[in-house]
Design a protein around this motif. Structure first.
Motif: not given
Length: 270
Positions: A235, A201-204
């Motif tokens: 978001r 879950h690396r933020e885009s």
């Protein structure tokens, strides 16, 4: 809609120094009889699904309403080239490459984990708009929800095996069993690297041009919990559009026409 801009792709230094390997990509399409200049839609399926999942209903319906419609099979999915070690970056590359080749600035529509791929592609491609359908945006909460509803099909994916989703997760009760079995038999698998990256879950990165974004799903989805659906919509500064009684695969469920009509109506107003 805003004034049309020419489709361009934003490149980072890493993409020049470490390019994604080329891969043959399956793209299915349905075009309206009369071109009214509406933006093309590029549908991006989630893990295990191919372009066929949108060709079943949504492509033809969008074309009948005047929208050129395309569906992409990410590498390793559908009839695209095998890619057992593909990454999320490679999947996003597939989306940006196909979108940049469309005749006009496209609307990106991602389903499930394909929504995460779309959010990454939006950092490279200035989409006309974006739609996230039952978005699986990653993190351990995603794993927790899958484990609660189908532990036997989920645990192998943690160790690099295939993620197996069942009928109760993907479809509502109204879908005939024979049809559900046919769809389930067509499911493939994502690469193990992409599955692990989903959990990490690396933020885009921020989207290029800040396109309007719609989030929709079902409160009865057994893959995406309502809290995750609400977080995804927040978001983008809005509430999710909900379709009770449907499963995760809204484009294949019995009432498939309701969400695609809602998407097309929203695009007409955006």
């Amino acid at each position: 809609m805003s004034t049309q801009r020419p489709p361009v792709r934003v490149l980072r230094a890493r993409e020049w120094s470490r390019p994604v390997p080329a891969a043959r990509r399956e793209v299915l399409s349905a075009l309206p009889e009369l071109d009214e200049g509406r933006p093309p839609l590029l549908f991006v399926p989630g893990f295990g699904h191919g372009a066929w999942a949108f060709a079943e209903h949504w492509l033809g319906h969008a074309a009948a309403r005047g929208f050129p419609a395309y569906a992409l099979s990410l590498r390793g999915h559908g009839e695209s080239a095998p890619a057992p070690e593909a990454t999320l970056r490679a999947y996003a590359h597939d989306v940006t490459q196909v979108a940049a080749g469309l005749p006009r600035q496209a609307v990106l529509v991602g389903h499930g984990a394909g929504a995460l791929v779309v959010t990454r592609a939006l950092a490279r491609y200035p989409a006309r708009a974006a739609v996230l359908v039952a978005p699986v945006l990653g993190g351990w909460a995603t794993l927790g929800a899958a484990l609660r509803h189908h532990p036997a099909g989920t645990l192998p994916a943690v160790f690099g095996g295939r993620l197996r989703l069942n009928r109760q997760q993907l479809f509502g009760r109204e879908l005939p069993d024979a049809q559900a079995r046919r769809y389930l038999s067509r499911l493939g698998r994502a690469s193990r690297r992409a599955q692990w990256q989903l959990l990490a879950h690396r933020e885009s990165e921020p989207a290029v041009g800040d396109p309007p974004t719609l989030v929709l799903g079902s409160p009865d989805d057994r893959v995406v919990p309502p809290a995750a659906l609400n977080r995804a919509a927040q978001r983008y500064g809005a509430a999710p559009l909900l379709f009770p009684g449907m499963g995760h695969d809204l484009m294949l469920d019995t009432r498939w026409q309701e969400p695609i009509d809602a998407i097309l109506d929203w695009l007409a107003r955006a």
